[in-house]
Enzyme design. Sequence first.
Site, PDB file in Angstrom:
ATOM      1  CD  GLU A   1     -34.105   7.241 -39.702  1.00  0.00           C
ATOM      2  OE1 GLU A   1     -34.274   6.101 -40.173  1.00  0.00           O
ATOM      3  OE2 GLU A   1     -33.062   7.875 -39.836  1.00  0.00           O
TER       4      GLU A   1
ATOM      5  CG  ASP B   1     -33.041  10.889 -39.012  1.00  0.00           C
ATOM      6  OD1 ASP B   1     -33.474  10.005 -38.263  1.00  0.00           O
ATOM      7  OD2 ASP B   1     -32.811  10.709 -40.222  1.00  0.00           O
TER       8      ASP B   1
ATOM      9  CD  GLU C   1     -28.347  11.858 -39.446  1.00  0.00           C
ATOM     10  OE1 GLU C   1     -27.764  10.758 -39.491  1.00  0.00           O
ATOM     11  OE2 GLU C   1     -28.804  12.434 -40.452  1.00  0.00           O
TER      12      GLU C   1
END
Length: 203
Positions: free
Chosen positions: A23, A25, A27
């Site tokens: 993953e 990310d 955010e």
Amino acid sequence: VPGNSAGTVTTFYLSSQGSMHDEIDFEFLGNLSGDPYILHTNIYSQGKGNREQQFYLWFDPTKDFHTYSALWNPTHIVFFVDGTPIREFKNNERIGVPFPNSQMMKVYSSLWDGEDWATRGGLVKTDWSQAPFTAAFRGLSTDGCTSGIAACSKANNPYMWQQDLDSANQQKLKWVQKNYMVYNYCTDVKRFPQGLPPECSAN
């Protein structure tokens, strides 16, 4: 999310599937109205994350669209904001650090309730009277080699062959990390009492 967005997490990320997933990310952590937003980044490889770095943005991300992008190739992952590199994660498999290079990842986005951790470690809760919360995305663009790096030409896909940032981008990276980084797992000795992860000293 504009206004009082404490507790909300707006995400843009790449991910594979399963317990051993990879993953990458982006955010965006909401905050009380008027307080700065934090961009939270993380990288998972083979199901293991805990590689967070957080940054204040040098603009209000609710006022206009900006470009958030990730370069992912066999030698490193670079996070960019409006073309400025903010984070680099190098392939350190030679010292036993897993690197996401064997699983296909898809692009996702979401808006979810992270009030138990997102704003000041969970101290500020979501004000549900402000709901509904909304965020907008536009202009998604992807470019890659679906058949592996061997199918990429250095002329048409130079990013797949890039091993290091050039000197100008290295300076930009240092500028962002000096002035806007607010958390780096590689300096959190309380979190890693047995020693910082090996990539922290390798980089």
